[in-house]
Design a protein around this motif. Structure first.
Motif, PDB file in Angstrom:
ATOM      1  N   ASP A 117       0.829  -1.209   0.000  1.00 59.23           N
ATOM      2  CA  ASP A 117       0.000   0.000   0.000  1.00 59.23           C
ATOM      3  C   ASP A 117       0.861   1.256   0.000  1.00 59.23           C
ATOM      4  O   ASP A 117       0.614   2.201  -0.764  1.00 59.23           O
ATOM      5  N   ASN A 137      -6.184   3.230   5.527  1.00 59.02           N
ATOM      6  CA  ASN A 137      -5.887   2.611   6.824  1.00 59.02           C
ATOM      7  C   ASN A 137      -7.129   2.085   7.525  1.00 59.02           C
ATOM      8  O   ASN A 137      -7.016   1.300   8.477  1.00 59.02           O
ATOM      9  N   GLN A 139      -9.531  -0.334   8.162  1.00 58.43           N
ATOM     10  CA  GLN A 139      -9.592  -1.752   7.811  1.00 58.43           C
ATOM     11  C   GLN A 139     -10.855  -2.433   8.321  1.00 58.43           C
ATOM     12  O   GLN A 139     -10.908  -3.665   8.384  1.00 58.43           O
ATOM     13  N   GLN A 185      -7.020 -12.057   5.813  1.00 58.22           N
ATOM     14  CA  GLN A 185      -6.437 -11.464   7.014  1.00 58.22           C
ATOM     15  C   GLN A 185      -5.776 -12.519   7.892  1.00 58.22           C
ATOM     16  O   GLN A 185      -4.707 -12.283   8.455  1.00 58.22           O
ATOM     17  N   ASN A 194       1.167  -9.357   9.745  1.00 60.23           N
ATOM     18  CA  ASN A 194       0.494  -8.101   9.407  1.00 60.23           C
ATOM     19  C   ASN A 194      -0.790  -8.442   8.651  1.00 60.23           C
ATOM     20  O   ASN A 194      -0.742  -8.979   7.543  1.00 60.23           O
ATOM     21  N   HIS A 196      -3.065  -6.323   7.564  1.00 61.98           N
ATOM     22  CA  HIS A 196      -3.531  -5.194   6.759  1.00 61.98           C
ATOM     23  C   HIS A 196      -3.655  -5.613   5.286  1.00 61.98           C
ATOM     24  O   HIS A 196      -2.775  -6.284   4.745  1.00 61.98           O
TER      25      HIS A 196
END
Length: 638
Positions: A117, A137, A139, A185, A194, A196
């Motif tokens: 990203d 950001n 999420q 995820q 992570n 994200h």
């Protein structure tokens, strides 16, 4: 120029780096784990250091051990190869802090491109076209679902720290979004620590195009043109080529200039690859190609770029790390011919490409003019701990068709045993008309997998070749166990037809070998068995006794291994008279022990294996000549 380097890697890339270093007069230091104590890269280096147990986390991913090995062995620099720690900025920092030279980009460049990203935002600021999507950001599932709706289905969910297809899902409809997001995820958290994710518009007819770039410490930056890596399986590249089929000069200029802008945005030094996704529904157009990610290391497929540009990218890496300027400027680089690469893996296409491990008792690879990059030799072990690559085969021709034909033939010559390989699948893939016409997307293999992985029928020409080789094997060995092969008598003319076992099933073969050309090769396994390779597909061929084969119904008289494995023990000897249900052999396979029992009573002969030997599926173990009694329904394995 550097005087010594430690290579923080293993296998074919470690051997590849050593080859160039040796040519340049640089001392090479290898590192190895317990599993790699006798590996080719450890044997090839000038000096080798043991760094820990077999698991990668305790050896090749243990940065402190690698740095200690470099310091103790007197290395000036560390080359990370690819994979393992090659894109780990913290490790690069530690290398530099230890007073060593890092053969790679700066840690700052690696961090800038490390999260997808952040990298996409940076590329947008640098004027590099990026795939439409969401990089925010927030999420929460509500926000992500809303953004997916705005983008329009199908969408791609992608872990920002991901790679190799992990944490990635295509979502066809809104109803599937929540489940796919949750799976991505979880995978991302487990694999990269992570969870994200980002969202991208799914490209309906995707092609994967990448550009090799190179920078030095003097501000020079060049590209070495593009590669096409569209043929993939589960987001893993299978066949790569350079240049990209169907690209025109306008599109090439646009994509290469975008790659240069991307590299300059992070003040890149060393070898790197800028990867793009293209919508190929209307051919390759400059306005339908978008930035995907940047790999801050040497790529597995770098040899195809070397072949068309007549360069040595490892040499460039070592010269740049030594402080030298790039060996060539942009106007000195040009494309010559066409190059293709196929990755030969120890895996079984017929079982969903499951990895295949064991000792390479047979290893046959093509020779020049094919370029072969490998990290194994005969009798080396393919272990369960690391990537199961056996070799990369690279061809170069004046045209794409020439390179393609040569690579298909090269794949057809690969033979391994008892370890499986994907060479037959690759040879068939290269011969597809869709590949010849490049009517392909990244989904081609998954869409056509069943047809591509189905083993072929053994041709009459191949049967004849195998039968002739078996006859020769018998005639050359007075002690051979096959005293009666299809009526063969030493010193007398053989019958025109004979019966042989192909993967345990009886077939009739003519000893009159046809004249037509066939991509088939035979390799002796001893004990009256051959490995027949037809267009890269392996078959175990054994001699069948004339009397046993005459009334055979597949496995009558022949006790064959139902799967690859290791012989634990043998419970019958030549000449033994046994009853139906008698345990003949115990086989260890798939971490379990299997008992092979006699399907009927009779006399044992031609025991062809020994305890602790590796066997392939369909390999003949022994023969039973039936006696006059009713047969039982006892299974072959229990």
């Amino acid at each position: 120029m550097l005087k010594s380097i430690l290579i923080a890697n293993r296998g074919e890339i470690a051997c590849r780096i050593m080859r160039t270093a040796r040519r340049l007069g640089i001392r090479t230091i290898a590192v190895y784990s317990d599993a790699d104590a006798n590996a080719l890269h450890a044997r090839t280096a000038d000096f080798a250091v043991h760094i820990g147990p077999s698991p990668a986390a305790e050896s090749y991913l243990a940065g402190d051990r690698i740095i200690a090995a470099a310091v103790s062995s007197g290395a000036e620099a560390i080359h990370p190869g690819y994979g393992f720690l090659s894109e780990n900025a913290a490790f690069a920092n530690a290398v530099i802090a230890a007073g060593l030279i890092w053969v790679g980009p700066t840690p700052e460049s690696m961090r800038a491109m490390g999260l997808k990203d952040a990298a996409k935002k940076l590329m947008q600021d640098a004027g590099v076209p990026t795939t439409p999507g969401y990089l925010g950001n927030d999420q929460t599932i509500e926000r992500l679902k809303a953004e997916a709706g705005q983008i329009g289905y199908p969408v791609l969910i992608k872990a920002v720290a991901g790679g190799g297809g992990k944490g990635m899902r295509k979502v066809e409809a809104e109803a599937d979004f929540a489940g796919a997001l949750s799976a991505c995820q979880r995978e991302a958290k487990a694999a990269f620590g992570n969870a994200h994710v980002l969202l991208e518009k799914w490209i309906t007819d995707p092609r994967h195009i990448e550009v090799q770039i190179f920078g030095d410490r003097h501000g020079n930056m060049v590209h070495l043109f593009e590669r096409d890596c569209t043929l993939q399986r589960r987001h893993q590249k299978v066949i790569e080529e350079a240049p990209a089929p169907g690209i025109n000069e306008k599109t090439r200029m646009a994509i290469c200039e975008a790659a240069i802008r991307a590299a300059k945005a992070v003040k890149y030094v060393g070898a790197g690859t800028v990867e793009f996704i293209a919508d190929g529904s209307e051919g390759l157009r400059s306005d339908r190609i978008w930035f995907m990610e940047m790999n801050t290391r040497l790529q597995v497929e770098h040899p195809v770029t070397e072949m068309i540009t007549r360069t040595d990218l490892v040499e460039w890496q070592l010269r740049v790390a030594s402080g030298e300027p790039l060996p060539k400027s942009q106007n000195q680089l040009s494309i010559e011919g066409w190059a293709m690469e196929a990755r030969i893996y120890a895996e079984s296409p017929a079982t969903g490409f499951l990895p295949s491990t064991g000792r390479l008792e047979v290893l046959e690879l093509p020779t020049s003019p094919v370029r072969v990059e490998t990290g194994v030799s005969r009798n080396d072990i393919v272990s369960t701990y690391y990537d199961p690559m056996i070799a990369k085969l690279v061809t170069h021709g004046k045209s794409r068709d020439e390179a393609r034909a040569e690579l298909a033939e090269a794949c057809s010559k690969v033979a391994t045993w008892p370890v499986d390989n994907n060479a037959g699948f690759l040879s068939r893939l290269l011969r597809q008309q869709a590949f010849a016409d490049f009517d392909l997307t990244t989904n081609y293999i998954d869409t056509h997998r069943d047809r591509l992985v189905a083993p072929p029928a053994v041709s009459q020409n191949s049967l004849s070749l195998a039968a002739s080789q078996l006859v020769r094997q018998v005639s050359l060995s007075a002690s051979a166990p096959w005293k009666a092969l299809c009526g063969l008598r030493l010193g007398a003319a053989p019958d025109l037809n004979c019966k042989i076992l192909i993967d345990g099933s009886v077939s009739t073969a003519s000893l009159s070998l046809p004249n037509e050309r066939e991509e088939a090769y035979c390799y002796s396994l001893g004990k009256g068995s051959l490995l027949l390779v037809q267009n890269g597909w392996p078959f175990i061929v054994s001699a069948a006794r004339h009397d046993a084969a005459a009334t055979a119904t597949g496995l009558d008289g022949a006790i064959v291994s139902p799967m690859p494995g290791r012989i634990v023990s043998i419970h019958a000897r030549n000449g033994d008279t046994i009853e139906a249900g008698k345990v003949l052999v115990k086989l260890e396979a798939m971490k379990m022990e299997h008992a092979l029992v006699a399907p009927f009573g009779g006399k044992v002969s031609d025991v062809a294996v020994m305890p602790d030997s590796q066997v392939a599926a369909g390999q003949l173990l022994m023969m039973i000549t039936a006696k006059d009694q009713a047969r039982t329904d006892a299974p072959i394995t229990t």
